[in-house]
Design a protein around this motif. Structure first.
Motif, mmCIF file in Angstrom:
data_model
loop_
_atom_site.group_PDB
_atom_site.id
_atom_site.type_symbol
_atom_site.label_atom_id
_atom_site.label_comp_id
_atom_site.label_asym_id
_atom_site.label_seq_id
_atom_site.Cartn_x
_atom_site.Cartn_y
_atom_site.Cartn_z
ATOM 1 N N ALA A 58 0.827 -1.211 0.000
ATOM 2 C CA ALA A 58 0.000 0.000 0.000
ATOM 3 C C ALA A 58 0.861 1.261 0.000
ATOM 4 N N VAL A 59 1.984 1.228 0.732
ATOM 5 C CA VAL A 59 2.906 2.370 0.761
ATOM 6 C C VAL A 59 3.491 2.608 -0.631
ATOM 7 N N ILE A 60 3.860 1.521 -1.303
ATOM 8 C CA ILE A 60 4.419 1.635 -2.654
ATOM 9 C C ILE A 60 3.396 2.243 -3.606
ATOM 10 N N GLU A 61 2.139 1.812 -3.478
ATOM 11 C CA GLU A 61 1.095 2.292 -4.379
ATOM 12 C C GLU A 61 0.755 3.757 -4.133
ATOM 13 N N VAL A 62 0.962 4.231 -2.915
ATOM 14 C CA VAL A 62 0.775 5.658 -2.634
ATOM 15 C C VAL A 62 1.823 6.469 -3.391
ATOM 16 N N LYS A 63 3.059 5.955 -3.438
ATOM 17 C CA LYS A 63 4.126 6.646 -4.159
ATOM 18 C C LYS A 63 3.906 6.620 -5.670
ATOM 19 N N ASP A 64 3.348 5.502 -6.152
ATOM 20 C CA ASP A 64 3.168 5.339 -7.593
ATOM 21 C C ASP A 64 1.736 4.884 -7.867
ATOM 22 N N PRO A 65 0.768 5.814 -7.820
ATOM 23 C CA PRO A 65 -0.651 5.449 -7.925
ATOM 24 C C PRO A 65 -1.041 4.817 -9.248
ATOM 25 N N HIS A 66 -0.199 4.958 -10.287
ATOM 26 C CA HIS A 66 -0.518 4.382 -11.592
ATOM 27 C C HIS A 66 -0.447 2.853 -11.571
ATOM 28 N N VAL A 67 0.164 2.267 -10.545
ATOM 29 C CA VAL A 67 0.290 0.807 -10.491
ATOM 30 C C VAL A 67 -0.598 0.216 -9.395
ATOM 31 N N ARG A 68 -1.660 0.909 -9.024
ATOM 32 C CA ARG A 68 -2.563 0.403 -7.989
ATOM 33 C C ARG A 68 -3.136 -0.965 -8.405
ATOM 34 N N GLY A 69 -2.991 -1.939 -7.519
ATOM 35 C CA GLY A 69 -3.480 -3.290 -7.801
ATOM 36 C C GLY A 69 -2.501 -4.145 -8.581
ATOM 37 N N HIS A 70 -1.415 -3.531 -9.063
ATOM 38 C CA HIS A 70 -0.430 -4.249 -9.886
ATOM 39 C C HIS A 70 0.192 -5.411 -9.110
ATOM 40 N N ALA A 71 0.597 -5.178 -7.874
ATOM 41 C CA ALA A 71 1.270 -6.222 -7.088
ATOM 42 C C ALA A 71 0.362 -7.429 -6.864
ATOM 43 N N GLU A 72 -0.910 -7.190 -6.550
ATOM 44 C CA GLU A 72 -1.862 -8.285 -6.316
ATOM 45 C C GLU A 72 -2.056 -9.108 -7.588
ATOM 46 N N ARG A 73 -2.180 -8.418 -8.724
ATOM 47 C CA ARG A 73 -2.384 -9.143 -9.985
ATOM 48 C C ARG A 73 -1.141 -9.949 -10.359
ATOM 49 N N VAL A 74 0.030 -9.339 -10.201
ATOM 50 C CA VAL A 74 1.284 -10.036 -10.498
ATOM 51 C C VAL A 74 1.420 -11.273 -9.601
ATOM 52 N N ALA A 75 1.102 -11.133 -8.323
ATOM 53 C CA ALA A 75 1.189 -12.258 -7.386
ATOM 54 C C ALA A 75 0.235 -13.376 -7.796
ATOM 55 N N GLY A 76 -0.989 -13.001 -8.196
ATOM 56 C CA GLY A 76 -1.963 -14.019 -8.612
ATOM 57 C C GLY A 76 -1.503 -14.798 -9.830
ATOM 58 N N TYR A 77 -0.994 -14.097 -10.833
ATOM 59 C CA TYR A 77 -0.496 -14.763 -12.038
ATOM 60 C C TYR A 77 0.731 -15.631 -11.722
ATOM 61 N N ALA A 78 1.638 -15.091 -10.911
ATOM 62 C CA ALA A 78 2.865 -15.826 -10.573
ATOM 63 C C ALA A 78 2.536 -17.135 -9.849
ATOM 64 N N LEU A 79 1.583 -17.091 -8.923
ATOM 65 C CA LEU A 79 1.198 -18.301 -8.201
ATOM 66 C C LEU A 79 0.565 -19.327 -9.128
ATOM 67 N N ALA A 80 -0.245 -18.865 -10.074
ATOM 68 C CA ALA A 80 -0.884 -19.788 -11.024
ATOM 69 C C ALA A 80 0.168 -20.519 -11.860
ATOM 70 N N ILE A 81 1.181 -19.789 -12.321
ATOM 71 C CA ILE A 81 2.266 -20.412 -13.090
ATOM 72 C C ILE A 81 3.043 -21.392 -12.211
ATOM 73 N N ALA A 82 3.378 -20.943 -11.001
ATOM 74 C CA ALA A 82 4.185 -21.772 -10.099
ATOM 75 C C ALA A 82 3.467 -23.067 -9.727
ATOM 76 N N ARG A 83 2.145 -23.000 -9.563
ATOM 77 C CA ARG A 83 1.383 -24.230 -9.273
ATOM 78 C C ARG A 83 1.494 -25.207 -10.430
ATOM 79 N N ASP A 84 1.374 -24.697 -11.650
ATOM 80 C CA ASP A 84 1.469 -25.567 -12.825
ATOM 81 C C ASP A 84 2.860 -26.163 -12.967
ATOM 82 N N ILE A 85 3.878 -25.399 -12.606
ATOM 83 C CA ILE A 85 5.252 -25.886 -12.691
ATOM 84 C C ILE A 85 5.514 -26.955 -11.628
ATOM 85 N N GLY A 86 4.806 -26.854 -10.492
ATOM 86 C CA GLY A 86 4.952 -27.877 -9.451
ATOM 87 C C GLY A 86 5.583 -27.393 -8.166
ATOM 88 N N TYR A 87 5.449 -26.114 -7.860
ATOM 89 C CA TYR A 87 6.010 -25.588 -6.614
ATOM 90 C C TYR A 87 5.334 -26.231 -5.404
#
Length: 419
Positions: free
Chosen positions: A243-272
């Motif tokens: 949230a602190v990061i998003e206050v500094k750079d409001p153009h990327v609001r929600g970016h971290a959550e979306r990136v985390a969701g996609y990354a976890l989906a890939i990692a599950r398929d890979i077999g983490y």
């Protein structure tokens, strides 16, 4: 996908209504059957244990809680029959939920009805399975499996309806099953042992022997609850930093959550493993933590950056890695943040790593970070469609991105219905 939100809300409401109707139907069909009790005192003991178990539930996610009440519910099925189990389950779950809502000054009591009806449906499935079996031990096994499968399925629908970004229902079911299966199947044998001991000892000693078995289980449950709370506090701390990061750079609001969701989906398929997935989740949320050290005027500049400004921005991966290194439970993943802007052909930064010398987690982040950036509006350009962004990832596979990660990500997007 914002356009699906009203549909999700309607589905959630309809599902809850159906479960409530189903719960009351079961109460009508089985709750009014004639019940012969040899001892109200014995039943009262298990009702108290049900109240205690339901009062100390463990939150596994935003929508799902877990308790040890299943042990007592299976015991009541065996000792007193399905009708008594349905009645006691509905009343105790409804009472505990209603008291909690009243204490928290939350008044939508249909949630209490829904939770009570959900538990009632699960107990009814277990009771029917037990009654259909011709042998006590097989009846217990059938009841246990029916309870587990019904509970997981009903909870998976709740979780599925509550997700903003969908994953396949099968994956939702398996995720919840993995979360609770170990505790469930390790403790389930107690639900067979308690009735056996209960019927084998003198009446005046029953309370002592039941508590002898159940109190240690409650202590284990309390320890697990503490662990879950600590894990949740870690996640809350990470989200506060995001949230602190998003206050500094409001153009990327929600970016971290979306990136985390996609990354976890890939990692599950890979077999983490679960442990690797948890670490990657936190790391992905904090992959841009280094932007805290970048000047606001550069982060929020509406036009293209100068060479010097771009060099300043490139420092964020090194700053972010230093931040991660200072977080004990994440320090081993600092290189994922440090190198998530490396390119597969060796022309990235900060170290010019090439191919599989780049940590796998960083290669995953590179793909999903770029995809989310391309599909999000920025001050200096309009967002691409997801199909266009995927096409660009594929055109750069082997150059900027790991081809295998791009291939897996394409499957994830298709499975989630995003392209």
């Amino acid at each position: 996908m914002v356009s699906l939100k009203p549909v999700q809300l309607i589905f959630d409401k309809v599902y809850k209504i159906l479960i409530i109707v189903g719960g009351f139907t079961l109460l009508f069909l089985f709750g009014n059957q004639e019940v012969i009790l040899h001892s109200w005192t014995d039943l009262s003991l298990f009702v108290v244990l049900l109240l205690i178990s339901n009062a100390f539930r463990i939150r596994l996610s935003v929508n799902i809680e877990y308790s040890l009440a299943f042990i007592i519910e299976l015991v009541v099925i065996q000792l007193f029959g399905m009708s008594v189990a349905i009645l006691t389950t509905f009343m105790t779950v409804f009472l505990v939920n209603t008291v909690k809502l009243a204490i928290e000054r939350k008044w939508p009591f249909y949630n209490s009805l829904f939770n009570a009806a959900l538990s009632t449906c699960t107990v009814a499935a277990a009771g029917l399975a037990y009654n259909l079996a011709t042998d006590t031990i097989f009846g217990f096994i059938a009841a246990t499996m029916a309870y587990f499968i019904t509970d997981i399925t009903l909870l998976a629908v709740v979780q599925y309806a509550g997700r903003k970004r969908k994953i396949p229902f099968k994956d939702e079911w398996l995720e919840i099953g993995k979360e609770i299966s170990l505790n469930f199947f390790v403790l389930a044998p107690l639900a067979y042992l308690i009735p056996y001991i209960f019927n084998s000892v003198e009446t005046q000693n029953r309370l002592f022997f039941v508590l002898l078995f159940f109190v240690p289980v409650m202590l284990v449950n309390y320890a697990f609850r503490l662990y879950t709370n600590i894990r949740q506090s870690y996640l809350n701390t990470v989200k506060t930093l995001v949230a602190v990061i998003e206050v500094k750079d409001p153009h990327v609001r929600g970016h971290a959550e979306r990136v985390a969701g996609y990354a976890l989906a890939i990692a599950r398929d890979i077999g983490y493993t679960d442990k690797e997935l948890t670490r990657l989740h936190y790391i992905a949320l904090l992959h841009d933590a280094g932007k805290i050290g970048i000047k606001d005027r550069i982060l929020n500049k509406p036009e293209a950056l100068t060479a010097d400004e771009y060099a300043e921005v490139k420092r964020h991966s090194l700053i972010g890695a230093k931040i991660i290194e200072k977080i004990n439970f994440l320090s081993s993943g600092a290189d994922i943040v440090r190198f998530h802007h490396e390119r597969f052909d060796g022309t990235g930064y900060p170290a010019g790593l090439r191919g599989y010398d780049i940590p796998e987690g960083a290669r995953i982040l590179a793909v999903v970070d770029a995809f989310d950036a391309m599909t999000t509006d920025r001050p200096y350009r309009k967002a691409k469609t997801k199909a266009e962004a995927l096409a660009e990832l594929e055109s750069l596979a082997g150059k900027q991105f790991d081809p295998q990660v791009v291939k897996v990500f394409k499957k994830v997007l298709h499975r989630q219905g995003e392209i």
